[in-house]
Design a protein around this motif. Structure first.
Motif, PDB file in Angstrom:
ATOM      1  N   GLU A 395      47.347  48.230  39.241  1.00 30.73           N
ATOM      2  CA  GLU A 395      46.341  47.989  40.280  1.00 30.73           C
ATOM      3  C   GLU A 395      46.686  46.733  41.083  1.00 30.73           C
ATOM      4  OE1 GLU A 395      41.869  46.315  40.187  1.00 30.73           O
ATOM      5  OE2 GLU A 395      42.137  48.147  39.008  1.00 30.73           O
ATOM      6  N   LEU A 396      47.131  45.683  40.368  1.00 34.42           N
ATOM      7  CA  LEU A 396      47.530  44.452  41.052  1.00 34.42           C
ATOM      8  C   LEU A 396      48.705  44.711  41.990  1.00 34.42           C
ATOM      9  CD1 LEU A 396      47.399  41.403  41.528  1.00 34.42           C
ATOM     10  CD2 LEU A 396      48.741  41.071  39.457  1.00 34.42           C
ATOM     11  N   LEU A 397      49.655  45.539  41.545  1.00 37.24           N
ATOM     12  CA  LEU A 397      50.798  45.878  42.410  1.00 37.24           C
ATOM     13  C   LEU A 397      50.333  46.529  43.704  1.00 37.24           C
ATOM     14  CD1 LEU A 397      53.601  47.306  40.062  1.00 37.24           C
ATOM     15  CD2 LEU A 397      53.622  45.175  41.363  1.00 37.24           C
ATOM     16  N   GLN A 398      49.369  47.466  43.597  1.00 38.31           N
ATOM     17  CA  GLN A 398      48.862  48.144  44.789  1.00 38.31           C
ATOM     18  C   GLN A 398      48.143  47.165  45.724  1.00 38.31           C
ATOM     19  OE1 GLN A 398      46.404  51.251  43.197  1.00 38.31           O
ATOM     20  NE2 GLN A 398      48.135  52.387  42.335  1.00 38.31           N
ATOM     21  N   GLN A 470      42.230  36.435  42.735  1.00 36.35           N
ATOM     22  CA  GLN A 470      41.118  36.747  41.835  1.00 36.35           C
ATOM     23  C   GLN A 470      41.591  37.456  40.560  1.00 36.35           C
ATOM     24  OE1 GLN A 470      38.457  39.501  43.789  1.00 36.35           O
ATOM     25  NE2 GLN A 470      40.129  40.743  44.606  1.00 36.35           N
ATOM     26  N   TYR A 471      42.736  38.149  40.626  1.00 38.47           N
ATOM     27  CA  TYR A 471      43.266  38.840  39.449  1.00 38.47           C
ATOM     28  C   TYR A 471      43.879  37.859  38.442  1.00 38.47           C
ATOM     29  CZ  TYR A 471      42.654  43.448  41.535  1.00 38.47           C
ATOM     30  OH  TYR A 471      42.112  44.594  42.057  1.00 38.47           O
ATOM     31  N   LEU A 479      35.475  40.728  39.526  1.00 39.84           N
ATOM     32  CA  LEU A 479      36.263  40.443  40.728  1.00 39.84           C
ATOM     33  C   LEU A 479      35.328  40.288  41.925  1.00 39.84           C
ATOM     34  CD1 LEU A 479      39.164  43.054  40.311  1.00 39.84           C
ATOM     35  CD2 LEU A 479      39.262  40.605  39.846  1.00 39.84           C
ATOM     36  N   VAL A 480      35.633  39.321  42.788  1.00 44.06           N
ATOM     37  CA  VAL A 480      34.819  39.107  43.994  1.00 44.06           C
ATOM     38  C   VAL A 480      34.954  40.310  44.924  1.00 44.06           C
ATOM     39  CG1 VAL A 480      34.466  37.627  46.002  1.00 44.06           C
ATOM     40  CG2 VAL A 480      35.059  36.611  43.799  1.00 44.06           C
ATOM     41  N   SER A 481      36.173  40.792  45.071  1.00 43.54           N
ATOM     42  CA  SER A 481      36.415  41.950  45.957  1.00 43.54           C
ATOM     43  C   SER A 481      37.229  42.987  45.184  1.00 43.54           C
ATOM     44  CB  SER A 481      37.181  41.521  47.207  1.00 43.54           C
ATOM     45  OG  SER A 481      36.451  40.542  47.914  1.00 43.54           O
ATOM     46  N   PRO A 482      36.578  43.810  44.374  1.00 42.32           N
ATOM     47  CA  PRO A 482      37.316  44.846  43.644  1.00 42.32           C
ATOM     48  C   PRO A 482      37.897  45.872  44.614  1.00 42.32           C
ATOM     49  CG  PRO A 482      34.946  45.162  43.392  1.00 42.32           C
ATOM     50  CD  PRO A 482      35.133  43.868  44.101  1.00 42.32           C
ATOM     51  N   SER A 511      37.846  48.415  36.474  1.00 40.72           N
ATOM     52  CA  SER A 511      38.135  48.100  37.878  1.00 40.72           C
ATOM     53  C   SER A 511      37.468  46.810  38.358  1.00 40.72           C
ATOM     54  CB  SER A 511      37.695  49.262  38.769  1.00 40.72           C
ATOM     55  OG  SER A 511      36.305  49.514  38.577  1.00 40.72           O
ATOM     56  N   GLN A 512      36.420  46.354  37.670  1.00 38.60           N
ATOM     57  CA  GLN A 512      35.705  45.152  38.109  1.00 38.60           C
ATOM     58  C   GLN A 512      36.281  43.856  37.522  1.00 38.60           C
ATOM     59  OE1 GLN A 512      33.029  45.297  40.307  1.00 38.60           O
ATOM     60  NE2 GLN A 512      33.488  47.483  40.461  1.00 38.60           N
ATOM     61  N   LYS A 513      37.254  43.949  36.621  1.00 40.75           N
ATOM     62  CA  LYS A 513      37.729  42.775  35.879  1.00 40.75           C
ATOM     63  C   LYS A 513      39.115  42.311  36.316  1.00 40.75           C
ATOM     64  CE  LYS A 513      34.082  42.500  33.269  1.00 40.75           C
ATOM     65  NZ  LYS A 513      33.161  41.355  33.397  1.00 40.75           N
TER      66      LYS A 513
END
Length: 797
Positions: A395-398, A470-471, A479-482, A511-513
């Motif tokens: 997810e971080l990569l995307q 944020q990640y 996360l502030v902006s998931p 997805s929120q973390k």
């Protein structure tokens, strides 16, 4: 002058001497090299070499680890040094070459003693495992080294060491005893050990563990006891224990690798990336108009016009030069983080999944591994947690990939707009903006800017244009902006599917973390998975022997307990536990030797005897010069096993004798040949029946030497390397000896000329301080490594 009679054992040669600025608390010789580790009251860990007692490196106390070192132990291969800290309840594994902390783990209790042993049992099953243990290399790529710390990351992978099982045994107060395979993975927590441990020795065949403990008796007197624990499950299941422990050590090492990878990612993320968010937030707070920031930027995009406030923000605060620098920083930072995720996090997670899957397979072989407590359900949870971590990394990569595209387009457009505002020349290659490019920037403004009013209402924050940082925050907050999952066909399909919705085959995504949060969650689940075997194996360990020896005299209660007798030893050839101790209140001139088979249920003949030290020296090397008689009465200050047949002792002459201290080697052969049996009354302490203990007299020839000008009190030895280190009663004066060579003449030993009369409370002079520190701390780890690798004396003969 009497000529010493020839014996099998040659004399000792002094090769170094120092006055140290701080009292020494622990000392331990390396099992493979002529190096000795010392820990002092200042919290320093020092490594000295035998030759001239030269310092190789020092590791100062660290606020993150602690400053109260309580025990030392070397890994059997001599590459790792373990030490425990009382103030922080940590055990630290340190690289012996570079004075670098490689691994540490917390404990519930402070450690008072430790012992690191190696299993020497051989079997066809074990040998086949040793040769096939590296099979994971056939399926997994080699983990890449980490940037900026390549040597350290290599050492992290080398934490595994040799395949042959070795176990670090830790003991402390309130019956605290734990066993760590390869020094990293806890394989047993032993319940029910009474008192505070002062010495430990696990037999090399894993059949039993000998412990010396101090127990408070009913009348509150400290009482020394010898305890032998039956660890038969470890020896009976040695191939399975080795395989399981090796796998879990791989897993522990990989977790450490992922931690370091994440640290490198956090270092690659720069604070400069926050500048856009901070300036936009300040702009919103200070502007007078009610127009939204998104609208102001869209107006600039569509009509090329901007409000005075926006123009001031861009030209005065952000500036053309600042925007260019910000764009470069974002591209560099994101690229570095992206590479770390792909090459390190993903490869480390794949390796973790591989090893956990193998452990799950082992857990399903219930006949072999169920007795050790492998729980397939807990391992399945760990596999799921690693899968979730892998999903979060993807997810971080995307997010990085999308952010790089968005920022590139946004900054390119904004750069051109700011050049026009300042009426500067716009390069032709930047001046071409298609309708598609305009739509892309408009979408970016809509997505990143429109939600900020809502964020302010919800969290008191305005702008969060930068989405990667944020990640990397180690926080429990969401996360502030998931990521926006609207329109995701796969997620829609899962929600509508009854069977797949709660399927255990699918990894949860959280997805929120943040990535840090999911990593901590994964570590917690794996920790739970690792705990069960330690509990099961620990409960299988039973007390087989408990022998109360003697009460501690009040006069010695304040002496450093780390050095005090008794000392323990494991004779690997005869599978025998040895314990040596003194009872100065009862019989000051006797040294007691206790023997037990490593099989706790096998009776040992001649299990306890006393060695009479009253006339142990047959004659002085030079009677006339020393002014000594041949019947000088001695008592033992300290004793350590040099090898299976020899005891190294520090002797002290009785007060009326005009003699100092003596370093001697006691051959145990004749004492062990004593045929007289001692009938132990289990209802009494040993000191209450000491008169019935068989006594054997010894007379030494030239296996001793006077320790002139030194109040010697303690000794540390290594019979394999044939070295000894003697420490004075004030814990600051040391001498080191080679034990298998003839002594040289005094004029050839300049070190001895510096020996001072060692008095307790010795003042530290500048000369002593200079000699002790010797300028050897300069040059860092590389110089220490060069020092270690130089000199043939350090290598195994």
């Amino acid at each position: 002058m009497n000529t010493p009679q020839p014996t099998k054992m040659p004399a000792f040669r002094q090769v170094g001497e120092k006055q140290l600025p701080n009292p020494v608390l622990c000392m331990a010789w390396s099992p493979k090299r002529d190096l000795i580790a010392l820990a002092n009251t200042a919290g320093e860990l020092l490594l000295h070499r035998l030759a001239n007692f030269q310092r190789v490196w020092s590791l100062p106390p660290n606020e993150n680890t602690g400053k109260e070192i309580t025990a030392l132990a070397w890994r059997p291969d001599g590459k790792i040094l373990a030490f425990s800290l009382g103030d922080t309840k940590l055990v630290v594994l340190c690289d012996a070459e570079k004075a670098e902390i490689l691994h540490l783990f917390p404990l519930e209790n402070p450690v008072s003693c430790m012992h690191w042993m190696e299993v020497l049992e051989e079997s066809s099953v074990l040998n086949s495992f040793y040769t096939s243990e590296d099979e994971s290399n056939l399926f997994l790529p080699k983990l890449p080294t980490l940037p900026k710390s390549e040597e350290k990351s290599d050492e992290i992978l080398n934490l595994l060491g040799e395949v042959r099982l070795n176990i670090l045994v830790l003991g402390g107060g309130s019956g605290f005893v734990e066993l760590y395979a390869y020094g990293m993975y806890k394989i047993a927590t032993l319940p029910g050990v009474p008192g505070t441990c002062s010495s430990l020795c696990l037999s090399s065949d894993l059949k039993s563990l000998s412990i010396i403990t101090e127990i408070r008796s009913a009348d509150n007197d400290p009482e020394i006891c010898y305890i032998q624990l039956d660890t038969g499950l470890l020896s009976d299941c040695l191939p399975e224990v080795t395989r399981m422990a090796r796998k879990f050590t791989h897993i522990s090492t990989l977790l450490q690798y992922l931690r370091l990878s994440l640290t490198c990612m956090c270092e690659a993320w720069e604070d400069i990336l926050m500048q856009m968010d901070l300036r936009l937030t300040k702009f919103v707070q200070e502007k007078n108009t009610s127009t939204q920031v998104q609208d102001e930027f869209l107006e600039l995009l569509l009509w090329g016009q901007s409000s005075p406030e926006l123009q001031a923000l861009l030209m005065n605060q952000l500036t053309v030069k600042g925007l260019k620098k910000l764009g470069q920083s974002i591209e560099t930072s994101y690229s570095s983080i992206q590479k770390l995720v792909i090459s390190h996090l993903q490869s480390g997670s794949e390796a973790l999944l591989y090893h956990l899957s193998e452990v799950k397979g082992m857990s399903l072989w219930k006949q072999k591994f169920q007795p050790l407590g492998l729980d397939s359900a807990a391992i399945e949870d760990a596999i799921t947690a690693v899968g979730s971590f892998t999903l979060k990394a993807n997810e971080l990569l995307q997010v990085i990939d999308k952010s790089m595209k968005n920022f590139k387009a946004f900054f390119r457009w904004l750069y051109v707009a700011m050049l026009r505002m300042s009426e500067e020349h716009v390069p032709p290659e930047l001046n071409k903006m298609t309708q598609k490019d305009i739509a892309f920037v408009a979408d970016f403004l809509s997505e990143h800017f429109s939600e900020n009013e809502e964020l302010f209402d919800r969290k008191g924050k305005y702008f969060n244009v930068e989405r990667v940082g944020q990640y990397l925050k180690d926080e429990d907050e969401d996360l502030v902006s998931p990521p926006n999952t609207k329109g995701n066909q796969w997620l829609k399909f899962l929600q509508e599917s009854t069977h797949l919705k709660e399927s255990p085959l699918l990894f949860p995504s959280y997805s929120q973390k943040s990535l840090h949060f999911v990593k901590r969650m994964m570590e917690g689940v794996i920790e739970l998975c690792l705990q069960k075997p330690a509990e099961v194996i620990g409960k299988s360990v039973k007390q087989a022997v408990c022998l109360p020896l003697y009460t501690v005299p009040e006069s010695s209660e304040n002496t450093p307990r780390l050095f005090e007798l008794p000392s323990l030893y494991n004779d690997k050839k005869t599978n025998m536990h040895y314990g040596v101790f003194c009872m100065p209140e009862i019989s000051p001139c006797k040294l007691y030797l206790l023997r037990k088979f490593t099989d706790p249920f096998r009776p040992v003949p001649n299990g306890l005897m006393a060695i009479d030290l009253s006339n142990v020296l047959s004659h002085s090397i030079d009677d006339d010069a020393a002014g000594a008689s041949s019947d000088c009465v001695y008592s033992c200050q300290d004793a350590r096993f040099y090898d299976d047949e020899t005891l190294t002792v520090v002797l002290r002459a009785s007060e009326e004798e005009n003699r100092g201290r003596v370093l001697a080697q006691l051959p145990l052969g004749s004492a062990l040949s004593c045929e007289e049996e001692f009938n132990w009354d289990p209802s009494l302490r040993l000191d209450q029946q000491s008169g019935a203990i068989p006594v054997k007299g010894l007379v030494l020839e030239n296996q001793w030497r006077d320790l002139e000008n030194m109040k010697a009190q303690f000794v540390a030895v290594n019979g394999i390397r044939k070295v000894a280190c003697v420490l004075s009663s004030n814990l600051r004066h040391v001498r080191v000896y080679e034990m298998d060579v003839e002594d040289e003449e005094d004029e050839e030993r300049p070190e001895s000329q510096n020996a001072s009369s060692d008095q307790d409370g010795l003042e530290e002079t500048p000369a002593i301080r200079g000699e002790a520190e010797g300028g050897e701390t300069e040059g860092g780890g590389q110089r220490a490594k060069e020092q270690l690798e130089s000199g043939e004396a350090l290598e195994l003969s």
